[in-house]
Design a protein around this motif. Structure first.
Motif, PDB file in Angstrom:
ATOM      1  N   GLU A 160      69.079  21.247  59.271  1.00 46.53           N
ATOM      2  CA  GLU A 160      68.922  21.192  57.733  1.00 46.53           C
ATOM      3  C   GLU A 160      69.205  21.593  57.120  1.00 46.53           C
ATOM      4  OE1 GLU A 160      65.772  18.418  57.200  1.00 46.53           O
ATOM      5  OE2 GLU A 160      66.540  18.151  55.014  1.00 46.53           O
ATOM      6  N   GLY A 161      70.079  21.601  55.739  1.00 45.06           N
ATOM      7  CA  GLY A 161      70.375  23.063  54.805  1.00 45.06           C
ATOM      8  C   GLY A 161      71.216  24.025  55.387  1.00 45.06           C
ATOM      9  N   VAL A 162      71.114  24.416  56.126  1.00 42.76           N
ATOM     10  CA  VAL A 162      72.222  25.022  56.649  1.00 42.76           C
ATOM     11  C   VAL A 162      73.159  25.125  55.593  1.00 42.76           C
ATOM     12  CG1 VAL A 162      73.641  26.322  58.492  1.00 42.76           C
ATOM     13  CG2 VAL A 162      71.962  25.583  59.155  1.00 42.76           C
ATOM     14  N   ARG A 163      74.477  26.380  55.612  1.00 41.40           N
ATOM     15  CA  ARG A 163      75.598  25.652  54.823  1.00 41.40           C
ATOM     16  C   ARG A 163      76.503  26.354  55.527  1.00 41.40           C
ATOM     17  NH1 ARG A 163      75.323  29.648  49.049  1.00 41.40           N
ATOM     18  NH2 ARG A 163      73.880  27.862  47.906  1.00 41.40           N
ATOM     19  N   LEU A 164      77.935  25.336  54.769  1.00 40.56           N
ATOM     20  CA  LEU A 164      79.324  24.821  56.004  1.00 40.56           C
ATOM     21  C   LEU A 164      79.561  26.331  55.412  1.00 40.56           C
ATOM     22  CD1 LEU A 164      77.592  22.341  56.220  1.00 40.56           C
ATOM     23  CD2 LEU A 164      79.974  21.201  56.237  1.00 40.56           C
ATOM     24  N   VAL A 165      80.200  27.576  56.487  1.00 38.94           N
ATOM     25  CA  VAL A 165      81.188  28.448  55.287  1.00 38.94           C
ATOM     26  C   VAL A 165      82.632  27.622  56.371  1.00 38.94           C
ATOM     27  CG1 VAL A 165      78.995  29.636  55.695  1.00 38.94           C
ATOM     28  CG2 VAL A 165      80.772  29.938  57.493  1.00 38.94           C
ATOM     29  N   ASN A 166      83.495  28.884  56.040  1.00 38.07           N
ATOM     30  CA  ASN A 166      84.943  28.968  56.333  1.00 38.07           C
ATOM     31  C   ASN A 166      84.331  29.535  57.547  1.00 38.07           C
ATOM     32  OD1 ASN A 166      87.572  30.276  56.842  1.00 38.07           O
ATOM     33  ND2 ASN A 166      88.517  29.118  55.094  1.00 38.07           N
ATOM     34  N   GLY A 190      85.421  25.509  60.250  1.00 34.37           N
ATOM     35  CA  GLY A 190      83.933  25.748  60.069  1.00 34.37           C
ATOM     36  C   GLY A 190      83.036  26.396  60.506  1.00 34.37           C
ATOM     37  N   GLU A 191      81.899  26.617  60.483  1.00 30.84           N
ATOM     38  CA  GLU A 191      81.440  27.507  60.991  1.00 30.84           C
ATOM     39  C   GLU A 191      80.086  27.730  60.444  1.00 30.84           C
ATOM     40  OE1 GLU A 191      80.914  28.209  64.164  1.00 30.84           O
ATOM     41  OE2 GLU A 191      82.970  28.774  64.670  1.00 30.84           O
ATOM     42  N   PRO A 192      78.808  27.628  60.525  1.00 30.98           N
ATOM     43  CA  PRO A 192      77.206  27.684  59.656  1.00 30.98           C
ATOM     44  C   PRO A 192      76.746  28.851  59.684  1.00 30.98           C
ATOM     45  CG  PRO A 192      76.976  27.470  62.762  1.00 30.98           C
ATOM     46  CD  PRO A 192      78.866  26.854  62.947  1.00 30.98           C
ATOM     47  N   VAL A 205      78.681  32.448  72.365  1.00 30.73           N
ATOM     48  CA  VAL A 205      77.307  31.314  73.046  1.00 30.73           C
ATOM     49  C   VAL A 205      77.576  30.013  72.065  1.00 30.73           C
ATOM     50  CG1 VAL A 205      75.805  29.902  74.271  1.00 30.73           C
ATOM     51  CG2 VAL A 205      76.805  31.409  75.230  1.00 30.73           C
ATOM     52  N   GLN A 206      76.541  30.508  70.979  1.00 32.77           N
ATOM     53  CA  GLN A 206      76.105  29.328  69.998  1.00 32.77           C
ATOM     54  C   GLN A 206      78.035  29.683  69.106  1.00 32.77           C
ATOM     55  OE1 GLN A 206      74.169  28.107  69.827  1.00 32.77           O
ATOM     56  NE2 GLN A 206      72.708  29.786  70.550  1.00 32.77           N
ATOM     57  N   ARG A 207      78.558  29.956  69.018  1.00 33.15           N
ATOM     58  CA  ARG A 207      80.365  29.626  68.281  1.00 33.15           C
ATOM     59  C   ARG A 207      80.743  28.443  69.390  1.00 33.15           C
ATOM     60  NH1 ARG A 207      84.592  34.685  66.056  1.00 33.15           N
ATOM     61  NH2 ARG A 207      85.033  34.964  68.277  1.00 33.15           N
ATOM     62  N   ALA A 208      80.802  29.165  70.424  1.00 36.89           N
ATOM     63  CA  ALA A 208      81.536  27.404  71.593  1.00 36.89           C
ATOM     64  C   ALA A 208      80.887  26.099  70.803  1.00 36.89           C
ATOM     65  CB  ALA A 208      81.394  28.562  72.632  1.00 36.89           C
ATOM     66  N   ALA A 235      80.682  25.226  66.142  1.00 40.99           N
ATOM     67  CA  ALA A 235      82.288  25.316  65.378  1.00 40.99           C
ATOM     68  C   ALA A 235      82.804  23.992  65.312  1.00 40.99           C
ATOM     69  CB  ALA A 235      83.392  25.430  66.571  1.00 40.99           C
ATOM     70  N   ILE A 236      83.056  23.716  64.085  1.00 41.77           N
ATOM     71  CA  ILE A 236      83.162  22.056  63.036  1.00 41.77           C
ATOM     72  C   ILE A 236      84.712  21.976  62.509  1.00 41.77           C
ATOM     73  CG2 ILE A 236      80.579  21.731  63.053  1.00 41.77           C
ATOM     74  CD1 ILE A 236      81.127  22.289  60.093  1.00 41.77           C
TER      75      ILE A 236
END
Lengths: 567, 356
Positions: free
Chosen positions: B192-198, B218-220, B234-237, B240-241
Motif C-alpha cells: 500500500e502506498g508504493v508509487r508506480l514509476v516509469n 511501470g515498476e514499483p 527476481v523482484q522485477r520479474a 512489472a506492470i
C-alpha cells in the motif's frame, strides 16, 4: 563376362598404363610399430580393421556431418570456455562496446560481449560454435530420416537406432542449454519459458522449479548449473553414446543400397585404408572449413543487439533456434486448457504440448522398429537397404510424421506467417490447430500412392523395358514406341527386394488362455494385412520370361505384317 | 520382442526373378588410363596443399595487423574486418586440406570396389553352448545356487544407496512449502502506498500526465532501492506492470474493482499468465494486449480476461489510487499470484467471465 569380385593389386589393365615406379611399403614391424605391437597388439588391430570395407553413397555422409560438427563443437567450445564466465552476478559493463557502457548486466553477458568485441577471433569462434550446433542437429535429423526411410533400423541394428534417438534428444538439451548461457534478452526469454514449462508439471512442478532455479526465477544459480550441463554432463554422455554408436557400425558393418553384386551376405565398397581414411578424414576438414566460412560471413545470435536480460522486457518475434521450433509451435497453438481442482492448478496448456509432445515424439521413434517388426513378423537380418518405395506404408508413415513436425514447426512462427503474408494471426493459429492433425493424414495417403505408383513403374519397366523415345510408324499406319530391354544390372536392382507377405492369424492362445509361442493374434494379422496389402507385386521369373517372349513376338509380328503387305 | 520362427518362410530371400549379375566390371578412370591426366590430378592436389601454409601465415598476420574494431561495408552489410579475414583465411585453409584429401582418394587411390563377407551379428550354436558352459561354471563357483540370498542382499544394498544419492540433492533449492511459496512466488514488493514509476526513467507516474489510450511500462518505486542484483531481477520479474488509460465509458469495470482504478487508469501485471513473458503489444483501439511470445491476448477493458491464445487465466490487476500529490500509488499487492501457473496455485480467486 567375368566380373571381378576381388581387388587385384596387379590389374594388367592398370599396369600397362601406369608410369613405372618403385613400390613403397613397410617391410617389417620395427621401431615404434614394433614397440606398440609388443604392447597393444597393433598388428592384430591393423590386420582386422585397416582394410575394412565401407560402401559408398552420398546419404552415408549425413551421419558423418553430424559427427564432424560435434567435433567442431568440442574444439570451439573449449576455446569459448577460456573466456566465458558462467555467473549471474550483476556488474556494471565496462568493456569496449560503447552502447552498453555502464549498463548493469550479469557477468555471463559481460563475458559474452567480451568474447565478441575484446577477444580477437572470439566472435568468429562463437559464431562457428553456434553454426556447428545448428548443423549438428540438422545433419543428425537428416541422418535419422535416411535411416528410417531405408529401413536401416531393422534387425540387427535396433539398438543403434535407440542410441540414435537418445543422441537426438540429448542434443536438443545440449543446444538449448548452450543458447541460454549468454544471458542476453533472447536467451533469458527462453529460460523464462523453461520456468513456465517446469512449473506446469503436475504434482512436482513447483518443486522442480525451485530445485532447478534454486528458488524463484531467475535467481542466481541457473547459468552456472546450465554451464555444467552444457560443457560436462551432456557432452560426456554424447561422447560415450557416439562411441557406442560407431562401435556398433563397425561390428555390424555398414548397410548398403541394393545393386549388382550387393547381397545380404557381403558389403561392397572401398577399404578403410587408404580410401576412407582420406575421404572421411578429408570430409572432416571440409565440414570444419565450411563452418569456419559460415562463422566468418554469416552473423548469428548478435547478443549485443538484444541487450542484457531484463525479465520485464521482451522483443516481438522472439524465436528459439530451429530445432526447438516445433515445441514452440505446439505451445503456441494449444487451446487454453487448465483444470482448477481443490486449490490446485493443472496446466494442460503447457504440460501437454511441451513435456507431453517431446515425450511422444521420442517414444514413438524409440518403439517404431519393434512395432514394425511385430507387424511384419520379419525376423531376418537386413543389411541391404530398402528403396523407400518398396516399403510404402513405412515411407508414408515417415512422411506423415515429418509433415506433422513441419506443421508444428510452422506454427512456431505463426506471428511471422501472419506479418509476412498479411493474414490474421488468429486465423493462422486456428488453421494450424487443424493442420497438425489433417496434414499428416493427407501426407500419408499421398505418399503411399506415390510409392505404389513408383512400384508399378518399376514393374512396368521390368516387364516391358525402358522407353526408347523413338516413335515408329508401322506399314499399316499405326504408331508405336519400341522399348529397349533393361540392362541386367538394372533389372536386378529393381527386382532384388523381398516380396513381403502379411503374417497370418493362427491360434495365439490355447484352450486355457495360455499364449502359444509363435501364435499370431487376429489383431496382429490385421495390422500386418494393412501394412502390406497395397504393395505392388514384383514380376515373377515366369512373368518376366513371358513378357520378353511377348516383346519378341510383337517385333516379329510387325515384321510379318510388313512381309504380308509386300506380297 | 520374441517372435516365432514360422514366419521366416514367409519372407523368402531367394525368390529373385532376375539373377544377381555380380559386381560391375571395373572401368579405369581417366587419371588411371592417361599418364598426363594422372599427373595433372597430382599437381592439382599439390597446388591445393601448397596454398594452405600461405593462408595460415596470412591468417596469423591478420590476427596481429587488423585492428579489432576495423569494419567495412559491402552492399549494405557491415563486416568486422578481423572476424571476416580471420575466418576467410582460416576457413579456406582448412577447406583446402579437406578438398585435397578427398581429391587424392577420388583421383589417385585405387578405385576398384571390393567385397567383404558379412557374418551374422549373433553367435553360432557352438559359441552359445561354450558361452553357456562358462556362465554355468561361474554360477556354480559363485555359490549363488545354494546361497541365493547373497544376490538379493547385494541388489537390495545397492538399491538402498539410491536413498542417500537422492537425499543429497535435497538442498538444490528451497522447498516450496506453503510458507516459502507465500514468501516468494505468491508475493511481490507491491504494498500500500508504493508509487508506480516509469520503468526506464524511474520517474513517478502522475495520473494527470497519462493520456487516453497511452500505455506505460511501470515498476514499483521500491524496486530501485534493491541493490542486490539477483534479488533485483527476481523482484522485477514479478512486479512489472503496465499502466493504461482507457475511456471509462468504453470499458467494463466490475463493481468489485471500481476502487482499483483512477478515472480509467488501470494497472495490470505485465507477466503473462501462460509461461511468464512480459506482455507489451498494446492494441489501443480494441484495448487488447498481445503477448509476443505465444500470442495470448488479454482484454484490458474487461478485467484482463483472455480473448485468444494459450493463456488460461486473466491477467492479474493491481489495485491503484492516487496520493495527495496526484501520483499513482498501489493500494496493496496483487490479490492473486502473478505469472505462470504452478501446481499448488489456488486459481479459484482469479477473475473469470461474469464475475462482479
Amino acid at each position: 563376362m567375368a566380373k571381378p569380385t576381388q581387388i587385384t593389386p596387379d590389374a594388367p589393365v592398370l599396369d600397362t598404363r601406369r608410369p613405372p615406379g618403385k613400390e613403397v611399403g613397410v617391410r617389417q614391424f620395427s621401431g615404434i610399430g614394433a614397440w606398440l605391437d609388443d604392447r597393444v597388439g597393433l598388428g592384430k588391430i591393423a590386420k582386422g580393421g585397416l582394410r575394412k570395407v565401407f560402401p559408398d553413397h552420398w546419404s552415408f555422409l549425413l551421419g558423418e556431418i553430424a559427427l564432424y560438427s560435434f567435433l567442431v563443437l568440442l574444439i570451439t567450445g573449449v576455446f569459448l570456455t577460456i573466456w566465458f564466465k558462467p555467473s549471474m552476478a550483476e556488474i556494471e559493463y565496462s568493456g569496449s562496446y560503447q552502447l552498453m557502457k555502464g549498463l548493469p548486466m550479469s557477468e555471463a553477458f559481460a563475458s559474452a560481449l567480451a568474447l565478441s568485441f575484446d577477444v580477437r577471433g572470439g566472435l568468429l569462434v562463437r559464431q562457428i560454435h553456434h553454426w556447428a550446433a545448428i548443423l549438428f542437429i540438422a545433419a543428425m535429423t537428416a541422418h535419422m530420416l535416411r535411416i528410417f526411410f531405408t529401413g536401416a533400423f531393422r534387425k540387427p541394428r535396433e539398438l543403434n537406432w535407440l542410441i540414435g534417438v537418445a543422441l537426438m534428444s540429448l542434443s536438443l538439451i545440449a543446444g538449448f542449454s548452450g543458447y541460454s548461457l549468454p544471458d542476453d534478452l533472447l536467451s533469458g526469454t527462453g529460460l523464462r519459458f523453461v520456468d513456465g514449462l517446469v512449473r506446469s508439471i503436475p504434482l512436482i512442478g513447483t518443486w522442480a522449479e525451485f530445485f532447478v532455479f534454486q528458488g524463484e526465477f531467475p535467481g542466481s544459480a541457473l547459468i552456472a548449473r546450465l554451464y555444467m550441463v552444457h560443457i560436462l554432463l551432456i557432452p560426456g554422455i554424447l561422447l560415450a553414446l557416439i562411441g557406442a554408436h560407431m562401435t556398433m557400425v563397425v561390428y555390424h558393418k555398414h548397410t548398403q543400397f541394393p545393386g549388382p553384386g550387393r547381397t545380404e551376405k557381403n558389403v561392397v565398397g572401398y577399404p578403410l585404408f587408404p580410401v576412407y581414411m582420406a575421404k572421411a578424414g578429408g570430409f572432416f576438414f571440409v565440414v570444419f572449413g565450411v563452418l569456419i566460412l559460415m562463422g566468418a560471413t554469416m552473423q548469428i545470435n548478435p547478443v549485443w543487439n538484444f541487450g542484457p536480460y531484463n525479465p520485464s522486457q521482451v522483443t516481438a518475434g522472439s524465436q528459439p533456434d530451429w530445432y526447438m521450433g516445433w515445441v514452440e509451435g505446439a505451445i503456441r497453438i494449444m487451446p487454453n486448457l487448465e483444470t482448477h481442482l481443490f486449490g490446485t492448478t493443472w496446466s494442460w496448456n503447457i504440460f501437454l504440448p511441451g513435456v507431453g509432445l517431446m515425450g511422444l515424439l521420442f517414444t514413438a521413434l524409440g518403439v517404431y522398429p519393434f512395432v514394425e517388426a511385430w507387424v511384419t513378423g520379419d525376423k531376418t537380418e537386413h543389411h541391404l537397404l530398402d528403396r523407400p518405395r518398396n516399403a510404402p506404408t513405412r515411407t508414408a508413415l515417415g512422411v506423415a510424421g515429418m509433415t506433422c513436425y513441419a506443421m508444428f514447426w510452422l506454427a512456431g512462427g505463426n506471428d511471422l506467417l501472419a506479418t509476412q503474408f498479411k493474414v490474421s494471426l488468429n486465423a493462422v493459429t486456428y488453421v494450424m490447430r487443424v493442420a497438425v492433425f489433417v496434414a499428416p493424414v493427407l501426407a500419408f495417403i499421398i505418399t503411399k500412392r506415390i510409392c505404389l505408383s513408383l512400384q508399378r513403374a518399376d514393374r512396368e519397366r521390368l516387364l516391358h523395358g525402358s522407353e526408347s523415345g523413338i516413335i515408329e510408324r508401322s506399314a499399316v499406319g499405326g504408331y508405336a514406341e519400341p522399348h529397349a530391354p533393361l540392362s541386367h544390372d538394372e533389372a536386378w536392382t529393381l527386382s532384388q527386394h523381398a516380396q513381403h507377405e502379411p503374417v497370418e492369424a493362427s491360434e495365439s492362445v490355447d484352450a486355457n488362455g495360455i499364449p502359444v509361442p509363435g501364435g499370431v493374434s487376429a489383431r496382429r494379422a490385421q495390422w500386418s494385412q494393412r501394412f502390406f496389402r497395397d504393395d505392388i507385386r514384383k514380376p515373377t521369373r515366369a512373368e518376366l520370361e513371358a513378357a520378353q517372349e511377348h516383346g519378341d513376338h510383337a517385333a516379329s509380328d510387325a515384321a510379318d505384317e510388313v512381309k504380308a503387305l509386300g506380297h | 520382442m520374441s517372435h516365432d520362427t514360422t514366419h521366416d518362410a514367409l519372407v523368402p530371400v531367394g525368390d529373385h526373378p532376375v539373377s544377381d549379375p555380380g559386381i560391375e566390371p571395373h572401368v579405369p578412370r581417366y587419371t588411371d588410363a592417361d599418364v598426363a591426366a594422372g599427373n595433372n590430378a597430382y599437381r592439382r592436389i599439390l597446388g591445393l596443399l601448397a596454398l594452405v601454409p600461405v593462408l595460415a601465415i596470412v591468417n596469423a598476420v591478420v590476427y596481429f595487423a587488423v585492428p579489432r574494431t576495423a569494419s567495412f561495408n559491402v552492399i549494405g552489410t557491415n563486416f568486422n574486418a578481423s572476424v571476416l579475414f580471420l575466418g576467410l583465411t582460416g576457413g579456406l585453409a582448412v577447406l583446402l586440406i579437406g578438398i585435397a584429401m578427398v581429391a587424392w582418394a577420388r583421383d589417385i587411390m585405387t578405385d576398384q570396389e571390393i567385397a567383404e563377407e558379412r557374418h551374422p551379428a549373433g553367435s553360432s550354436d557352438e559359441v552359445r553352448a561354450a558361452a553357456l558352459d562358462k556362465i554355468n561354471a561361474g554360477i556354480a563357483e559363485s555359490g549363488v545356487g545354494r546361497r541365493k540370498l547373497i544376490l538379493a542382499a547385494l541388489g537390495g544394498g545397492m538399491g538402498a544407496l539410491a536413498i542417500p544419492a537422492v537425499v543429497l540433492l535435497a538442498d538444490m533449492g528451497p522447498w516450496p512449502l506453503g510458507d516459502e511459496r507465500r514468501r516468494t512466488i505468491e508475493k511481490t514488493i507491491w504494498t500500500e502506498g508504493v508509487r508506480l514509476v516509469n520503468d526506464v526513467n524511474k520517474l513517478p507516474l502522475k495520473a494527470s500526465d497519462i493520456e487516453l489510450g497511452q500505455l506505460v511500462n511501470g515498476e514499483p518505486a521500491t524496486l530501485f532501492d534493491i541493490h542486490d542484483g539477483a534479488d533485483f531481477q527476481v523482484q522485477r520479474a514479478k512486479a512489472a506492470i503496465i499502466v493504461v488509460r482507457m475511456d471509462p465509458a468504453s470499458i467494463k469495470i466490475p463493481a468489485s474493482r471500481q476502487e482499483w482504478q483512477v478515472n480509467g487508469i488501470l494497472a495490470y501485471s505485465k507477466i503473462c499468465t501462460h509461461v511468464g513473458c512480459p506482455i507489451s503489444l498494446w492494441e489501443q483501439q480494441t484495448h487488447h494486449l498481445l503477448c509476443p511470445c505465444h500470442q495470448s491476448t488479454f482484454d484490458l477493458g474487461n478485467s484482463g480476461l483472455v480473448v485468444f491464445g494459450p493463456a488460461a487465466r486473466a491477467l492479474p490487476q493491481l489495485p491503484i489510487t492516487v496520493d495527495a500529490e496526484g501520483y499513482l500509488v498501489a493500494r496493496g499487492d496483487f490479490t492473486v499470484p502473478v505469472g505462470p501457473s504452478y501446481f499448488e496455485r489456488d486459481s479459484s480467486k482469479d477473475f473469470k467471465e461474469g464475475d462482479q
